[in-house]
Design an enzyme around this catalytic site. Structure first.
Site, PDB file in Angstrom:
ATOM      1  N   LYS A  25       0.194  -1.019   0.083  1.00  0.00           N
ATOM      2  CA  LYS A  25      -0.489  -0.063   0.010  1.00  0.00           C
ATOM      3  C   LYS A  25       0.902   1.409   0.211  1.00  0.00           C
ATOM      4  O   LYS A  25       1.160   2.180  -0.599  1.00  0.00           O
ATOM      5  CB  LYS A  25      -0.866   0.075   1.114  1.00  0.00           C
ATOM      6  N   ASN A  26       1.490   1.302   0.535  1.00  0.00           N
ATOM      7  CA  ASN A  26       2.694   2.347   0.707  1.00  0.00           C
ATOM      8  C   ASN A  26       3.676   2.930  -0.142  1.00  0.00           C
ATOM      9  O   ASN A  26       4.636   3.641  -0.391  1.00  0.00           O
ATOM     10  CB  ASN A  26       3.628   2.827   2.426  1.00  0.00           C
ATOM     11  N   ARG A  96      -4.145  10.193   3.250  1.00  0.00           N
ATOM     12  CA  ARG A  96      -2.517  11.316   3.543  1.00  0.00           C
ATOM     13  C   ARG A  96      -2.550  10.427   2.735  1.00  0.00           C
ATOM     14  O   ARG A  96      -1.181  11.063   2.274  1.00  0.00           O
ATOM     15  CB  ARG A  96      -2.649  10.122   5.046  1.00  0.00           C
ATOM     16  N   CYS A 120      -5.212   8.324   8.996  1.00  0.00           N
ATOM     17  CA  CYS A 120      -5.720   7.077   9.906  1.00  0.00           C
ATOM     18  C   CYS A 120      -5.494   8.296  11.261  1.00  0.00           C
ATOM     19  O   CYS A 120      -4.741   8.914  11.708  1.00  0.00           O
ATOM     20  CB  CYS A 120      -5.083   6.210  10.189  1.00  0.00           C
ATOM     21  N   ARG A 125      -0.624  14.508  12.259  1.00  0.00           N
ATOM     22  CA  ARG A 125       0.052  13.949  10.672  1.00  0.00           C
ATOM     23  C   ARG A 125       0.615  15.825  10.404  1.00  0.00           C
ATOM     24  O   ARG A 125       0.822  16.127   9.244  1.00  0.00           O
ATOM     25  CB  ARG A 125      -0.574  13.736  10.129  1.00  0.00           C
ATOM     26  N   PRO A 126       1.254  16.186  10.927  1.00  0.00           N
ATOM     27  CA  PRO A 126       2.295  17.481  10.459  1.00  0.00           C
ATOM     28  C   PRO A 126       2.498  17.735   8.500  1.00  0.00           C
ATOM     29  O   PRO A 126       3.344  15.980   8.602  1.00  0.00           O
ATOM     30  CB  PRO A 126       2.369  18.157  11.387  1.00  0.00           C
ATOM     31  N   ILE A 127       2.870  18.348   7.791  1.00  0.00           N
ATOM     32  CA  ILE A 127       3.855  18.453   6.840  1.00  0.00           C
ATOM     33  C   ILE A 127       4.775  19.479   6.685  1.00  0.00           C
ATOM     34  O   ILE A 127       5.029  19.613   5.908  1.00  0.00           O
ATOM     35  CB  ILE A 127       2.519  18.379   5.661  1.00  0.00           C
ATOM     36  N   ASP A 128       5.216  20.953   8.179  1.00  0.00           N
ATOM     37  CA  ASP A 128       5.867  20.776   8.319  1.00  0.00           C
ATOM     38  C   ASP A 128       7.406  20.852   7.060  1.00  0.00           C
ATOM     39  O   ASP A 128       8.229  21.354   6.887  1.00  0.00           O
ATOM     40  CB  ASP A 128       5.988  20.920   9.867  1.00  0.00           C
ATOM     41  N   LEU A 129       7.981  19.467   7.364  1.00  0.00           N
ATOM     42  CA  LEU A 129       9.475  18.794   7.243  1.00  0.00           C
ATOM     43  C   LEU A 129       8.895  18.623   5.544  1.00  0.00           C
ATOM     44  O   LEU A 129      10.098  18.854   4.886  1.00  0.00           O
ATOM     45  CB  LEU A 129       9.715  17.521   7.707  1.00  0.00           C
ATOM     46  N   ASP A 309       3.236   0.502  11.578  1.00  0.00           N
ATOM     47  CA  ASP A 309       2.096   0.304  11.465  1.00  0.00           C
ATOM     48  C   ASP A 309       1.719  -1.681  11.764  1.00  0.00           C
ATOM     49  O   ASP A 309       1.178  -1.814  11.109  1.00  0.00           O
ATOM     50  CB  ASP A 309       2.517   0.167   9.560  1.00  0.00           C
ATOM     51  N   ARG A 401      -8.609   0.057   3.569  1.00  0.00           N
ATOM     52  CA  ARG A 401      -8.404   0.546   3.059  1.00  0.00           C
ATOM     53  C   ARG A 401      -7.078  -0.082   3.076  1.00  0.00           C
ATOM     54  O   ARG A 401      -6.109   0.930   1.733  1.00  0.00           O
ATOM     55  CB  ARG A 401      -7.900   2.540   4.391  1.00  0.00           C
TER      56      ARG A 401
HETATM   57  C1  UD1 Z   1       4.007   6.516   5.921  1.00  0.00           C
HETATM   58  C2  UD1 Z   1       3.471   5.672   5.797  1.00  0.00           C
HETATM   59  C3  UD1 Z   1       2.407   5.140   7.477  1.00  0.00           C
HETATM   60  C4  UD1 Z   1       3.311   5.101   8.040  1.00  0.00           C
HETATM   61  C5  UD1 Z   1       4.532   6.033   8.197  1.00  0.00           C
HETATM   62  C6  UD1 Z   1       5.665   5.727   9.117  1.00  0.00           C
HETATM   63  C7  UD1 Z   1       2.398   6.004   3.753  1.00  0.00           C
HETATM   64  C8  UD1 Z   1       1.341   6.690   2.928  1.00  0.00           C
HETATM   65  N1  UD1 Z   1       2.029   5.967   4.580  1.00  0.00           N
HETATM   66  O1  UD1 Z   1       3.514   7.767   6.627  1.00  0.00           O
HETATM   67  O2  UD1 Z   1       1.588   3.875   7.068  1.00  0.00           O
HETATM   68  O3  UD1 Z   1       2.560   4.792  10.065  1.00  0.00           O
HETATM   69  O4  UD1 Z   1       5.383   6.207   6.712  1.00  0.00           O
HETATM   70  O5  UD1 Z   1       6.502   4.779   8.750  1.00  0.00           O
HETATM   71  O6  UD1 Z   1       3.448   6.107   3.630  1.00  0.00           O
HETATM   72  N2  UD1 Z   1       5.974  14.493  10.664  1.00  0.00           N
HETATM   73  C9  UD1 Z   1       6.453  15.301  11.027  1.00  0.00           C
HETATM   74  N3  UD1 Z   1       6.460  16.280  10.412  1.00  0.00           N
HETATM   75  C10 UD1 Z   1       6.659  16.286   9.128  1.00  0.00           C
HETATM   76  C11 UD1 Z   1       6.329  14.818   8.763  1.00  0.00           C
HETATM   77  C12 UD1 Z   1       5.719  13.826   9.639  1.00  0.00           C
HETATM   78  O7  UD1 Z   1       5.972  15.716  12.423  1.00  0.00           O
HETATM   79  O8  UD1 Z   1       6.416  17.372   7.499  1.00  0.00           O
HETATM   80  C13 UD1 Z   1       5.863  13.046  12.048  1.00  0.00           C
HETATM   81  C14 UD1 Z   1       4.741  12.815  12.379  1.00  0.00           C
HETATM   82  O9  UD1 Z   1       3.290  12.997  12.711  1.00  0.00           O
HETATM   83  C15 UD1 Z   1       4.642  11.258  12.448  1.00  0.00           C
HETATM   84  C16 UD1 Z   1       5.720  11.001  11.868  1.00  0.00           C
HETATM   85  O10 UD1 Z   1       6.625  11.617  12.332  1.00  0.00           O
HETATM   86  O11 UD1 Z   1       5.171  11.209  14.237  1.00  0.00           O
HETATM   87  C17 UD1 Z   1       6.338   9.744  10.926  1.00  0.00           C
HETATM   88  O12 UD1 Z   1       5.216  10.353   9.990  1.00  0.00           O
HETATM   89  P1  UD1 Z   1       6.167  10.166   8.187  1.00  0.00           P
HETATM   90  O13 UD1 Z   1       7.272   8.967   8.411  1.00  0.00           O
HETATM   91  O14 UD1 Z   1       5.928  11.706   7.612  1.00  0.00           O
HETATM   92  O15 UD1 Z   1       4.648   9.593   7.636  1.00  0.00           O
HETATM   93  P2  UD1 Z   1       3.469   9.969   7.170  1.00  0.00           P
HETATM   94  O16 UD1 Z   1       4.418   9.612   5.211  1.00  0.00           O
HETATM   95  O17 UD1 Z   1       2.948  10.208   7.691  1.00  0.00           O
END
Ligand code: UD1
Length: 425
Positions: A25-26, A96, A120, A125-129, A309, A401
């Site tokens: 899926k990912n 997401r 979920c 789940r911020p996207i600041d990075l 996961d 999902r």
């Molecule tokens: C992806 C996977 C999800 C998995 C996760 C961690 C997909 C579609 N989903 O989610 O199934 O659980 O990796 O292996 O591939 N974070 C920040 N700022 C950011 C981005 C992330 O603080 O800009 C934090 C998140 O809140 C979280 C952590 O980093 O606590 C991990 O997030 P991330 O690795 O980005 O996971 P996703 O890509 O959302």
């Protein structure tokens, strides 16, 4: 999306036989985004028919991408025509999995407009990075009326250091950098197998991405990408779930379609509890569960650490271990959503912030429980397989999902699981 189905599970039977995992899926979610950046015809094999993918395909179709065919695990997309860089939240369900559309659209159109992200409910789940990295490449971002709007008159290569190796941020940066001017380097990048799967596809499509030691990638921007065909890697989380289903029922089964190198943390932890796991070639594992298995401790980490996961499923497994287990969830802050439901089945779990202490019990009881999220739902199914009697797991749409026909795969292993409409449950 069907919101009113349940799994009816007649538990207490060991699982036996052989089953094959679907594609990850990912991987497929970012690969669909990548197909947009490619601006050509692309074909993916080993594609799981899961509702997150169906939702994403519906979204990209409204943007102008042609779904040429999706049959028998093969998906062909054509993005040669015009693509609208605005992502609409068409079915009231934001996922997401749309996050990598940002990088793909910026790469292709130098513009991207996205509604707030869903997925979920497992924590903020911020996207600041993502934003920080793409800004460094020259993108201007603003939030307007619930939309994130990104504009990049030009995408310029740069060195990016991620404060955390976020999977989505790494993928977005790789997508944008693939078509940027110059050579981008991403440091402290995510090392998940799905990130490498995306790179493998992008390189087939003409991108120039190489890993740099340690934990980084170097991306030499190219003028354009071209069509390619790619087989998606096996889903390591589905494999982990099936392995734990076998172990919790003290069965013995062969799980094929997964690369053991992607699941070493799971293999190691199952072995610590006394379960027997053998690796067969580079595409299958054999799991043998044992009665009276031991407790163990787990901390979720980025790859190759134990995957968040698979944490709820591991928790379900450990509810029946001899002794106390400690699970520390270090990736997401709210990923203990299945605990209350597991307790209704007789599990004993104490939680403080990111730590759960599981006191193993001799047996779980059957009950009617509610899936609240994707992996938590899978955990309840495992508990239902282990508990004698009839367990109903409601709101199975969460599970759909990310799992393709999970009931059919479990049935192939001899489990009695039927999908029923919730009214009848
Ligand atoms: C992806 C996977 C999800 C998995 C996760 C961690 C997909 C579609 N989903 O989610 O199934 O659980 O990796 O292996 O591939 N974070 C920040 N700022 C950011 C981005 C992330 O603080 O800009 C934090 C998140 O809140 C979280 C952590 O980093 O606590 C991990 O997030 P991330 O690795 O980005 O996971 P996703 O890509 O959302």
């Amino acid at each position: 999306m069907n919101t009113d189905q349940s799994f009816l599970i007649e538990g207490g039977m060991p699982l036996h036989g052989t089953v094959r995992c679907s594609g990850a899926k990912n991987s497929i979610l970012p690969l669909v985004a990548a197909a947009i950046a490619v601006r050509d015809v692309v074909t993916f094999q080993n594609v799981a028919d899961i509702s997150d993918l169906r939702s994403l395909l519906a979204l990209v179709e409204t943007m102008g991408v042609k779904i040429v065919s999706f049959e028998g695990g093969e998906l062909t997309l054509d993005s040669r025509g015009p693509v609208e860089p605005r992502v609409e939240n068409t079915n009231g369900y934001s996922l997401r999995g749309t996050q990598t559309l940002v990088g793909a659209l910026l790469a292709r159109e130098r513009r991207a407009m996205l509604p707030s992200l869903g997925g979920c409910s497992i924590g903020a789940r911020p996207i600041d990075l993502h934003i920080k990295g793409l800004r460094a490449m020259g993108t201007h971002f603003e939030w307007k009326e619930g939309y994130l709007i990104g504009q990049a008159p030009s995408l310029k290569a740069c060195d990016v250091y991620l404060d955390f190796p976020s999977v989505g941020a790494t993928e977005n940066l790789l997508l944008a950098a693939a078509l940027a001017e110059g050579t981008t380097r991403v440091f402290n990048a995510a090392q998940e197998p799905e990130v490498y799967d995306l790179i493998s596809f992008l390189n087939k499509a003409g991108a120039r991405i190489v890993p740099v030691f340690p934990f980084g990638f170097r991306v030499e921007g190219v003028g354009e990408l071209h069509g390619a065909s790619h087989r998606v890697i096996g889903d390591r989380i589905e494999a982990s779930t099936l392995m734990m289903a076998v172990a919790i029922t003290q069965g013995e089964a062969r799980i094929a379609g997964v690369d053991a190198r992607h699941i070493w943390s799971i293999i190691a932890k199952l072995r610590e509890t006394g379960a027997v796991v053998e690796v067969e070639g580079d595409d299958a594992v054999i799991v043998k569960g044992v009665t009276g298995y031991r407790s163990t401790d787990v901390r979720t980490l980025t790859f190759p650490g134990f995957p968040t996961d698979a944490q709820p499923q591991m928790m379900a497994y450990l509810t029946l271990a001899k002794g106390n287990s400690v699970i520390v969830e270090s990736i997401f802050e709210n990923r203990f959503g299945a605990i209350l439901e597991l307790e209704r089945m007789g599990a004993r779990i104490k939680v403080t912030e990111e730590t759960a202490i599981i006191e193993g019990v001799d047996a779980l009881n059957s009950a009617t429980v509610q899936a609240k999220d994707l992996r938590g739902g899978a955990a309840l199914i495992l508990a239902g397989l282990a508990a004698a009697g009839s367990t109903t797991v409601k709101s199975i749409h969460h599970v759909d999902r990310g799992y393709e026909a999970l009931e059919a795969k479990l049935a192939q292993l001899g489990a009695r699981v039927t999908r029923v409409n919730q009214m009848e449950a």
